[in-house]
Scaffold this active site. Structure first.
Site, PDB file in Angstrom:
ATOM      1  N   GLY A   1      69.352  59.515  48.262  1.00  9.20           N
ATOM      2  CA  GLY A   1      69.222  58.507  49.301  1.00  9.20           C
ATOM      3  C   GLY A   1      70.577  58.238  49.925  1.00  9.20           C
TER       4      GLY A   1
ATOM      5  CG  ASP B   1      65.632  58.309  49.717  1.00  7.68           C
ATOM      6  OD1 ASP B   1      65.864  59.436  49.246  1.00  7.68           O
ATOM      7  OD2 ASP B   1      66.067  57.262  49.226  1.00  7.68           O
TER       8      ASP B   1
ATOM      9  CD  GLU C   1      65.457  68.538  43.106  1.00  9.38           C
ATOM     10  OE1 GLU C   1      65.405  67.410  43.618  1.00  9.38           O
ATOM     11  OE2 GLU C   1      65.991  68.762  42.010  1.00  9.38           O
TER      12      GLU C   1
ATOM     13  CD  GLU D   1      68.193  63.517  38.646  1.00 12.03           C
ATOM     14  OE1 GLU D   1      67.232  62.769  38.405  1.00 12.03           O
ATOM     15  OE2 GLU D   1      68.574  63.798  39.810  1.00 12.03           O
TER      16      GLU D   1
END
Length: 231
Positions: A78, A197, A12, A174
């Protein structure tokens, strides 16, 4: 202006490092912070690690050591709603820690007892500018609550419960912690999460996480180039 960028995983942050000039690395509390510039803007970037404690350690160290003015948390998440599919983007107007639970004492689920809040709002101007960057790049996004907890959400029942309880649009591990630390330090923050996802859970993550992570960096670079619009 000094901007902090925090990601949970190396992938990232890697592409952002390539854009930094005059870069240097410093390690604090086992977190490697990369300093550099993009044009006239000072950037401090770090990979915090996965989970709320790692994220909190990184955020506090970044704020106290580098006195950043604003923090952007990027990464993958997600989906919790039908509006967001794989490779779309969730943009937080607020964050919540879904696994904070003192309901046995009569508190609502998610309450952060020390500050008596369930939701921590992200910075409106930062969020609006990120949304503008997404629109210009024709990336589909949804603004809403992003839910954070130390659990990879892969079961449909878990996801449905989170969506119903907090009206959350995405789940990750996070952002709520980073928002909490920023709130305590009076530092503006935003959370942008690319969806890696969907209904496929862990299988989708393995296939799409790297592609989704690149979207976050693309938007952060566009955001940095337009910081004058925040004034």
């Amino acid at each position: 202006m000094r901007i902090g960028v925090i990601g949970a995983m190396q992938m990232e942050i890697d592409n952002l490092k390539k854009s930094l000039e005059n870069s240097s690395v410093e390690e604090i509390s086992s977190v490697k912070f990369v300093k550099g510039t993009i044009g006239d803007v000072e950037i401090v970037a770090a990979v915090c690690g996965v989970g709320k404690v790692f994220a909190a350690i990184c955020t506090e160290a970044m704020i106290l050591t580098y006195q950043v003015d604003r923090i952007i948390n990027i990464g993958v998440a997600g989906t919790l709603c039908s509006d967001l599919g794989v490779m779309d983007v969730a943009l937080a107007n607020q964050v919540v820690q879904h696994d904070m639970n003192t309901s046995a004492l009569g508190d609502p689920v998610g309450l952060l007892s020390g500050i008596d809040q369930i939701y921590i709002p992200s910075d409106k101007k930062m969020t609006a500018l990120l949304a503008k960057c997404l629109e210009e790049k024709q990336i589909h996004y949804t603004i809403g609550t992003i839910a954070t907890g130390d659990l990879f959400m892969h079961e449909q029942k878990q996801k449905q419960k989170l969506h119903e309880r907090f009206e959350a649009v995405a789940a990750e591990m996070e952002g709520g912690s980073i928002g909490h630390v920023c709130y305590m330090n009076k530092v503006s923050f935003a959370v942008l999460r690319s969806i890696s996802d969907g209904d496929g859970g862990a299988m989708d993550y393995a296939e799409f996480a790297q592609q989704a992570a690149k979207i976050g960096i693309e938007i952060v670079l566009a955001f940095i180039s337009r910081l004058d619009e925040l004034e």
